[in-house]
Design a protein around this motif. Structure first.
Motif, short mmCIF file in Angstrom:
data_model
loop_
_atom_site.label_atom_id
_atom_site.label_comp_id
_atom_site.label_asym_id
_atom_site.label_seq_id
_atom_site.Cartn_x
_atom_site.Cartn_y
_atom_site.Cartn_z
N LEU A 169 0.84 -1.19 0.00
CA LEU A 169 0.00 0.00 0.00
C LEU A 169 0.88 1.24 0.00
CD1 LEU A 169 -2.83 1.23 0.19
CD2 LEU A 169 -2.66 1.03 2.68
N TYR A 175 -1.91 0.49 -4.66
CA TYR A 175 -1.08 -0.66 -4.33
C TYR A 175 -0.09 -0.93 -5.45
CZ TYR A 175 -4.59 -1.74 -0.74
OH TYR A 175 -5.44 -1.70 0.33
N ALA A 224 -1.81 -8.51 0.59
CA ALA A 224 -1.84 -7.13 1.04
C ALA A 224 -1.65 -7.09 2.56
CB ALA A 224 -3.17 -6.48 0.66
N GLY A 254 -3.69 -6.56 4.79
CA GLY A 254 -4.82 -7.19 5.46
C GLY A 254 -5.08 -8.61 5.02
N SER A 313 -5.71 -10.53 -1.15
CA SER A 313 -6.71 -9.62 -1.68
C SER A 313 -6.74 -9.69 -3.20
CB SER A 313 -6.41 -8.18 -1.23
OG SER A 313 -6.28 -8.11 0.18
N LEU A 358 -7.63 -2.11 -5.79
CA LEU A 358 -8.29 -3.08 -4.92
C LEU A 358 -9.73 -3.33 -5.37
CD1 LEU A 358 -8.01 -4.79 -2.29
CD2 LEU A 358 -8.93 -2.80 -1.05
N GLU A 361 -12.72 -6.16 -0.52
CA GLU A 361 -12.04 -5.75 0.70
C GLU A 361 -10.69 -6.47 0.81
OE1 GLU A 361 -14.51 -6.56 4.03
OE2 GLU A 361 -16.30 -5.71 3.11
N GLU A 362 -9.77 -5.83 1.53
CA GLU A 362 -8.51 -6.50 1.85
C GLU A 362 -8.81 -7.77 2.64
OE1 GLU A 362 -5.27 -4.73 3.80
OE2 GLU A 362 -4.83 -3.26 2.22
#
Length: 379
Positions: free
Chosen positions: A198, A204, A227, A229, A232, A276, A279-280
């Motif tokens: 990120l 990204y 990612a 999170g 992704s 993205l 969602e992550e």
């Protein structure tokens, strides 16, 4: 010509036939609410069986794609050259609405009409059907990101074909690809090691190697990367808005057994821009929405292949003679052909019923939540 070269008892080519004149196909079309498209299906079936389309299919399969990594001056270009026959097949397929047009239609049976036309056009080379299927399948996945969907969906639901290398925003139509598999993980997508860092601008940058990427000359790919999170899903364009190439290198084309007119490649991301999708940490559920919808087309192709094989067998048995009579008059041969026809009709019926279920679900969910292919009713 010497008499020894006289050709006898050979089967004429299957050219000039309407490949949609299959009772199970047309009955299924009407039963699932798309009888209004019957003439379109017939027109495309006649074209698929015509000499021109069959020649394109042969040439596209014989003249396979060629990878050009560099130009004559040493600059990387990372382009795949296709024979013009392949482009002609793509133009007809997308022009007939086999891409994402059904998602933009409110007409009942739109997905069934597309399915029947896909089956009719499947009598050509299968290589052109892969990118066409991904154009169709990517729409539900993009709807998890309303902003991306608004920007890209109108260019995925058109009947145009635009193979030129330009930013997506400057094109009249787009082709989508998928880039998931890595050599250390295969179908175990959570083992992927490609990373997505990120940046301070909220975007990204992807770095990693993908073992198998479908249709590498697509305008963008849905791809998976790790990612902050978790794993992704990202939209990775091949050309950036300013006209420069994204940091994507084509390493080599796969030497495949089938589907040879359409390229598949290993690609390298070296800080490639990724947007993205979803969602992550929800990469697999997001991209599976695209994968699920491609399964409809896999079912259609399987049923269409069974139909084509049966038609070829019937054609051969009708014209070929052995042991004093045509093969089709031999009881043992007739039994085999009857079994083939029965299984082919059953597969066609099931495939169109599945398309009908997709159509009903799409009409019930006119929101960004259109996801998995549902079970057939009554299953």
């Amino acid at each position: 010509m010497p008499a020894t070269h006289e050709v006898t008892n050979q089967v004429p080519p299957v050219i000039g036939r309407d490949l949609s004149t299959f009772p199970a196909l047309l009955e299924g079309l009407r039963r699932e609410g798309a009888g209004w498209a019957e003439q379109e299906v017939r027109d495309l079936g006649l074209r698929a069986g015509g000499e021109q389309a069959q020649t394109w299919s042969r040439v596209a399969n014989d003249h396979t794609p060629v990878l050009r990594t560099h130009d004559r001056y040493g600059f990387r270009v990372d382009e795949v050259e296709y024979d013009e026959a392949y482009h002609q097949l793509m133009r007809v397929a997308l022009g007939a609405g086999l891409g994402g047009t059904a998602w933009a239609s409110d007409r009942p049976g739109a997905h069934v009409a597309r399915a029947a036309k896909m089956m009719a056009w499947s009598a050509t080379d299968f290589g052109n059907l892969c990118p066409v299927a991904m154009v169709y399948a990517v729409v539900p996945a993009l709807r998890t990101n309303p902003e991306l969907s608004a920007a890209y969906e109108p260019l995925l639901t058109t009947t145009s074909y635009d193979p030129d290398l330009r930013p997506p925003e400057a094109k009249k139509a787009l082709i989508a690809g998928m880039s998931m598999t890595e050599k250390q993980g295969g179908s175990d997508l959570r083992a992927n090691t490609t990373t997505a860092s990120l940046q301070t601008d909220g975007r990204y940058r992807l770095t990693g190697h993908k073992w198998f990427t479908s249709a590498p000359m697509s305008d963008f790919f849905l791809t998976l990367a790790q990612a902050p999170g978790g794993l992704s899903c990202f939209l990775v364009p091949r050309v950036l808005p300013d006209g420069t190439r994204n940091a994507i290198s084509l390493q080599r084309l796969k030497d495949k057994l089938g589907n040879r007119s359409n390229a598949s490649a290993e690609i390298e991301y070296d800080g490639a821009l990724g947007l993205l999708v979803g969602e992550e940490g929800r990469g697999v559920p997001t991209i599976i929405e695209m994968v699920n919808v491609t399964r409809l087309d896999c079912s259609l192709w399987a049923a269409a292949g069974m139909r084509t094989g049966t038609a070829q067998a019937l054609h051969h048995a009708t014209h070929r003679k052995a042991f004093g009579d045509r093969l089709i008059h031999k009881p043992a041969m007739a039994n085999v052909l009857a079994d083939l026809a029965l299984e082919s009709e059953a597969a066609t019926t099931v495939a169109l019923r599945l398309a009908g279920a997709v159509d009903r679900a799409a009409r019930e969910r006119r929101t960004p939540d259109v996801v998995a292919v549902p079970d057939c009713p009554g299953r």
